[in-house]
Enzyme design. Sequence first.
Site, PDB file in Angstrom:
ATOM      1  N   GLU A   4       1.022  -1.512   0.007  1.00 31.99           N
ATOM      2  CA  GLU A   4       0.312  -0.266   0.478  1.00 31.99           C
ATOM      3  C   GLU A   4       0.873   1.372   0.259  1.00 31.99           C
ATOM      4  O   GLU A   4       0.218   2.440   0.511  1.00 31.99           O
ATOM      5  CB  GLU A   4      -1.295  -0.067   1.098  1.00 31.99           C
TER       6      GLU A   4
HETATM    7  C1  LIG Z   1       2.817  -9.232   0.819  1.00 36.44           C
HETATM    8  C2  LIG Z   1       2.768  -8.437  -0.337  1.00 36.44           C
HETATM    9  C3  LIG Z   1       1.257  -8.314  -0.738  1.00 36.44           C
HETATM   10  C4  LIG Z   1       1.465  -7.379  -1.577  1.00 36.44           C
HETATM   11  N1  LIG Z   1      -0.285  -6.861  -2.274  1.00 36.44           N
HETATM   12  C5  LIG Z   1      -0.109  -6.479  -3.761  1.00 36.44           C
HETATM   13  C6  LIG Z   1      -1.072  -6.947  -4.146  1.00 36.44           C
HETATM   14  O1  LIG Z   1      -2.458  -7.228  -3.697  1.00 36.44           O
HETATM   15  N2  LIG Z   1      -1.922  -5.653  -5.516  1.00 36.44           N
HETATM   16  C7  LIG Z   1      -0.661  -4.720  -5.801  1.00 36.44           C
HETATM   17  O2  LIG Z   1      -0.734  -4.083  -6.781  1.00 36.44           O
HETATM   18  N3  LIG Z   1       0.487  -5.259  -4.911  1.00 36.44           N
HETATM   19  C8  LIG Z   1       0.849  -5.852  -4.435  1.00 36.44           C
HETATM   20  N4  LIG Z   1       1.783  -5.416  -3.400  1.00 36.44           N
HETATM   21  C9  LIG Z   1       2.697  -5.110  -4.065  1.00 36.44           C
HETATM   22  C10 LIG Z   1       3.546  -4.009  -3.263  1.00 36.44           C
HETATM   23  O3  LIG Z   1       2.732  -3.227  -2.984  1.00 36.44           O
HETATM   24  C11 LIG Z   1       5.326  -3.300  -3.658  1.00 36.44           C
HETATM   25  O4  LIG Z   1       6.201  -4.287  -2.713  1.00 36.44           O
HETATM   26  C12 LIG Z   1       5.157  -2.053  -3.114  1.00 36.44           C
HETATM   27  O5  LIG Z   1       4.040  -1.107  -3.356  1.00 36.44           O
HETATM   28  C13 LIG Z   1       6.929  -1.432  -3.279  1.00 36.44           C
HETATM   29  O6  LIG Z   1       6.955  -1.503  -4.520  1.00 36.44           O
HETATM   30  P1  LIG Z   1       8.435  -2.353  -4.792  1.00 36.44           P
HETATM   31  O7  LIG Z   1       8.393  -3.719  -3.972  1.00 36.44           O
HETATM   32  O8  LIG Z   1       8.766  -2.365  -5.950  1.00 36.44           O
HETATM   33  O9  LIG Z   1       9.473  -1.965  -3.844  1.00 36.44           O
HETATM   34  P2  LIG Z   1      10.129  -0.410  -5.205  1.00 36.44           P
HETATM   35  O10 LIG Z   1       9.316   0.702  -5.933  1.00 36.44           O
HETATM   36  O11 LIG Z   1      11.471  -0.958  -5.587  1.00 36.44           O
HETATM   37  O12 LIG Z   1      10.601   0.375  -4.358  1.00 36.44           O
HETATM   38  C14 LIG Z   1      12.170  -0.050  -3.108  1.00 36.44           C
HETATM   39  C15 LIG Z   1      13.006   0.979  -2.175  1.00 36.44           C
HETATM   40  O13 LIG Z   1      13.045   2.131  -3.212  1.00 36.44           O
HETATM   41  C16 LIG Z   1      12.203   3.534  -2.632  1.00 36.44           C
HETATM   42  N5  LIG Z   1      11.300   4.261  -3.822  1.00 36.44           N
HETATM   43  C17 LIG Z   1      11.490   3.606  -4.605  1.00 36.44           C
HETATM   44  N6  LIG Z   1      10.973   4.457  -5.193  1.00 36.44           N
HETATM   45  C18 LIG Z   1      11.180   5.900  -4.886  1.00 36.44           C
HETATM   46  C19 LIG Z   1      10.990   7.674  -5.278  1.00 36.44           C
HETATM   47  N7  LIG Z   1      10.709   7.568  -6.685  1.00 36.44           N
HETATM   48  N8  LIG Z   1      11.639   7.992  -3.848  1.00 36.44           N
HETATM   49  C20 LIG Z   1      12.149   7.163  -2.920  1.00 36.44           C
HETATM   50  N9  LIG Z   1      11.792   6.274  -2.948  1.00 36.44           N
HETATM   51  C21 LIG Z   1      11.492   5.650  -3.559  1.00 36.44           C
HETATM   52  C22 LIG Z   1      10.745   3.274  -1.767  1.00 36.44           C
HETATM   53  O14 LIG Z   1      10.293   3.055  -0.485  1.00 36.44           O
HETATM   54  C23 LIG Z   1      11.194   0.957  -1.296  1.00 36.44           C
HETATM   55  O15 LIG Z   1      12.188   1.423  -0.186  1.00 36.44           O
HETATM   56  C24 LIG Z   1       2.222  -6.657  -2.374  1.00 36.44           C
HETATM   57  C25 LIG Z   1       3.574  -6.918  -2.098  1.00 36.44           C
HETATM   58  C26 LIG Z   1       4.122  -7.773  -1.134  1.00 36.44           C
HETATM   59  C27 LIG Z   1       5.293  -7.871   0.165  1.00 36.44           C
END
Ligand SMILES: Cc1cc2nc3c(=O)[nH]c(=O)nc-3n(C[C@H](O)[C@H](O)[C@H](O)COP(=O)(O)OP(=O)(O)OC[C@H]3O[C@@H](n4cnc5c(N)ncnc54)[C@H](O)[C@@H]3O)c2cc1C
Length: 574
Positions: free
Chosen positions: A430
């Site tokens: 989220e």
């Molecule tokens: C158990 C679980 C359930 C989930 N359920 C769903 C679901 O039902 N539907 C769905 O769509 N998704 C779901 N997700 C996905 C979740 O929403 C994402 O993992 C989350 O939005 C972060 O994206 P990412 O993992 O690609 O991290 P990334 O976007 O790669 O981020 C990695 C790090 O970089 C930082 N970062 C990224 N961009 C920036 C920026 N522009 N400026 C500063 N910092 C930044 C982030 O804060 C983070 O610390 C789920 C994830 C998990 C683990």
Amino acid sequence: MMLLEKPDTVALIFEHMRLAPGVGRLQVLNAAFAEIGVDGLEAIVAEAARFSEKHLAPLNVVADREGCSLIDGRVTTPRGFAAAWQAFVEAGWPTLDHPVEHGGQGLPLLLAIAVQQLIDGACMALGMLPVLQRSAARLIQAYGDDNVQREWVPRLVSGEWAATICVSEPDAGSDVNRIRTRARRREDGSWSITGEKVWISFGDHDLTARIGHCVLAQTEAGLSLFLVPSLLTQTDGAETRNTITVRRLEEKMGLHGSPTCALGFDDATGWLVGTAGRGLAQMFVMIRIMRISAGVQGIAGAAPAMDIAFRYALERRQGGAADAQAVPIIRHPDIQQQLMKMAAGVEVVRGLANLVAVQAELAQLEAEPADRDAAAALTQWLLPILKTLGAETGFNTANGAIQVLGGAGYTADWPVEQLLRDTRVLTIYEGTTGIQALDLLHRRLWRERGKGLDIFLASARHDSTCEAPHRAKLVACLVLLEDAAAQLLNASNDRVANAEAAATAFLHLAGLAATGWVAARLASVHGDSPSQRWLSACGRYWLTALPARAAALHRDIVDIDEDRAVLAEVFGDA
Ligand SMILES: Cc1cc2nc3c(=O)[nH]c(=O)nc-3n(C[C@H](O)[C@H](O)[C@H](O)COP(=O)(O)OP(=O)(O)OC[C@H]3O[C@@H](n4cnc5c(N)ncnc54)[C@H](O)[C@@H]3O)c2cc1C
């Protein structure tokens, strides 16, 4: 024996419901609430506690150990989930806060989040399913056409069908603009959806007959929102599977009972929801509810961790005079500090969740547009704060409980290690904490020129329920927040990166101010009941360190140039 015994979670939830700012006004405006009153809400919460204890709590450890399986392309949930889900639906729990005209009971969100605390406190993995349904039902109520609404809303509200939110992709996590899933309009008015979505919670399962995937996909008009059902009804009434496959079931650190799937959409059939190109803005109806719920999940996970820590500390004996029986560890001032930090942290965030729930509903129900607008701005301001603090409270309290239990807490004999694993994801999904901080900075502070902040500051400053000594500590914190916000608001274009480096500290400073307001209200409670005395103690404890903690965060923000100089030296343009 403690002089003041810790009341149970249900008693604390009751007390918080009575104390929430705006609850009296909400009772006037919400017809179902007006009819049953706070006593009626309490009766429902008590019933939710009994239901959770009987049907959900016994599943928690089994679900953690068994997890979900992917068999012949379909997901099977842990033993007992199907029966528990059926009991949950039959008892009407999914319907609480939905409008009556859609098959709901029209009760306040305040009640729904109280019930969620008990469900998630018993089995957080299963508790994720109704949150998806509740929020998807709201999304379709808001933007679905008549056919889609007629078919889906009552079934989502009742719990007969389930839903997912499909945003994330392998190359699009926080950065949703990189979504590659494509949608192409067909001649019959339906849309063809092709792409891969990852980490989809309850992306497939065996608990409901049908799942509606709320999918963001690219169209010529930009990101658009689609409802893509797991099953399609043919013109002769026959049901066929849509072309959606589970490509992977993730192995996770926690929440093993909640299946997290990679889903392939291969020319799948879907329907446009709302306006093409407005998908992300529309999806925020769902995301807003899910962010509130993520914060509430944290509180729900924290409460049992805290209870276990208190009970253990009363029984575990260590230390004291060498020639006498060892004393219960709760006698040690360091343990008392650890317990009180947990207790106060949980109660101020529980109060914050209620504040947000009440304001979110007043934003819909107030008669005057200006009042609706003010409640909406306050809700938007507090939303990233609640999401973040709730999530952090869940993990930090589980972590703190492990510390109180010592070696025992690190073993699987006690459920606190599971709570630590289950709550770890809350600051990630989220929207990560970093993304919440940027939301507060870019949207709320810069784009809206701090409108929600101004309403928050005025509401907290002029809250007549806060008594003078408590108010003084709160105001010290508000002044620091206002000063930090002014500096960030005045940041020139060439200092955007500096402001972004300070964004998480600013989010936490705003969090201290918000919980400080709740704490000042709790500290001013004067009843004699155990819950009132407990909440008053929690409020006063939270306030003691508030000005010093706020000053440290304020310094982090205003002295950001020093940090940035070191970052530049280490990272350059990386
Ligand atoms: C158990 C679980 C359930 C989930 N359920 C769903 C679901 O039902 N539907 C769905 O769509 N998704 C779901 N997700 C996905 C979740 O929403 C994402 O993992 C989350 O939005 C972060 O994206 P990412 O993992 O690609 O991290 P990334 O976007 O790669 O981020 C990695 C790090 O970089 C930082 N970062 C990224 N961009 C920036 C920026 N522009 N400026 C500063 N910092 C930044 C982030 O804060 C983070 O610390 C789920 C994830 C998990 C683990």
